[in-house]
Design an enzyme around this catalytic site. Structure first.
Site, PDB file in Angstrom:
ATOM      1  N   GLY A  13       0.783  -1.238   0.000  1.00 44.52           N
ATOM      2  CA  GLY A  13       0.000   0.000   0.000  1.00 44.52           C
ATOM      3  C   GLY A  13       0.811   1.283   0.000  1.00 44.52           C
ATOM      4  N   SER A  14       2.041   1.231  -0.531  1.00 41.04           N
ATOM      5  CA  SER A  14       2.844   2.462  -0.500  1.00 41.04           C
ATOM      6  C   SER A  14       2.287   3.537  -1.449  1.00 41.04           C
ATOM      7  CB  SER A  14       4.313   2.167  -0.823  1.00 41.04           C
ATOM      8  OG  SER A  14       4.478   1.805  -2.167  1.00 41.04           O
ATOM      9  N   HIS A 107       0.699   1.260 -13.185  1.00 47.79           N
ATOM     10  CA  HIS A 107       1.404   0.077 -13.668  1.00 47.79           C
ATOM     11  C   HIS A 107       2.896   0.391 -13.709  1.00 47.79           C
ATOM     12  CE1 HIS A 107       1.935  -3.701 -15.739  1.00 47.79           C
ATOM     13  NE2 HIS A 107       2.776  -3.081 -16.550  1.00 47.79           N
ATOM     14  N   ASP A 143      -4.075  -3.468 -18.623  1.00 46.68           N
ATOM     15  CA  ASP A 143      -2.970  -2.518 -18.787  1.00 46.68           C
ATOM     16  C   ASP A 143      -2.975  -1.804 -20.139  1.00 46.68           C
ATOM     17  OD1 ASP A 143      -2.115  -3.313 -16.251  1.00 46.68           O
ATOM     18  OD2 ASP A 143      -0.815  -4.867 -17.050  1.00 46.68           O
TER      19      ASP A 143
END
Ligand code: GRF
Length: 217
Positions: A13-14, A107, A143
């Site tokens: 979760g950075s 991404h 993506d």
């Protein structure tokens, strides 16, 4: 009325943390939702007074059933924007359609290069000299959605996966809060399948998104 942002995570979760720490006038983090009960980022969110929830994918018999339960949980927070921040589940096209134009992802590559997993190892293997990260709208194809912002980093001769991913992650932590801020400010719109950012704005501390002006004849 502040815009509600719901962030989905699966682990550390950075990126979520970077978004929470970034100034967001006009927006508020309504909830952080994880698909794993042990997602480490939940601890930070909870400690920062943010509503948290878990929708455990293992409990559901199908992808459709999980996505329906997830959507129900998300909708309870009336989201204007749903942010995938290291959310490691492939979403059904029904889920993606439900949040069309208000679902974004980060991404760890310069898309369209290296969609999918293990991007840093693949970048090293391929010998590219530039690598980076991309924030994009989510569409049914993995993506592949319209790109909102990218940041590039050099690939150095002595890089390994750890050093390269750390260099990219530092950029993720700059561009993701920036993209969320743009969205909250109403500066991002989809025009003919492309994400258009209407003007520059100041980014995370000390950083300004450069406006590249076309040459005048
Ligand atoms: C990030 O590199 C993100 O780009 C990718 O997964 C990683 C998640 O990291 N999708 P964190 O959970 O945000 O720390």
């Amino acid at each position: 009325m502040k815009k509600n942002i719901v962030i989905l995570i699966s682990g550390r979760g950075s990126n979520m943390e970077a978004i929470v720490r970034g100034a967001l006038p006009g927006g508020q983090i309504a909830a952080v939702i994880a698909n794993r009960p042990d997602a480490a980022g939940l601890v930070f969110a909870h400690a920062n007074g943010i509503d948290t929830a878990v929708v455990d994918h293992k409990v559901y018999a199908s992808r459709e059933a999980f996505d329906a339960a997830l959507a129900e949980k998300i909708d309870g927070f009336s989201p204007d924007l749903v942010v995938l921040a290291g959310f490691m589940r492939v979403l059904t096209s029904a889920f993606v359609a439900r949040y069309a134009g208000r679902l974004i992802n980060i991404h760890p590559s310069l898309l369209p290069s290296f969609p999918g997993l293990h991007t840093h190892a693949r970048a090293l293997e391929s010998g590219v000299k530039l690598h980076g990260a991309t924030v994009h709208f989510v569409t049914a194809d993995l993506d592949c959605g319209p790109i909102i912002i990218q940041a590039a980093v050099p690939v150095l001769d002595d890089d390994d996966e750890a050093s390269l991913s750390a260099r990219v992650l530092a950029q993720e932590h700059r561009i993701y809060p920036q993209a969320v801020r743009w969205f909250v400010e109403g500066r991002v719109e989809l025009v003919a399948g492309r994400a258009k950012v209407s003007a520059t704005s100041s980014g995370p501390e000390g950083w300004t998104v450069p406006l590249i002006e076309a040459d005048t004849p």
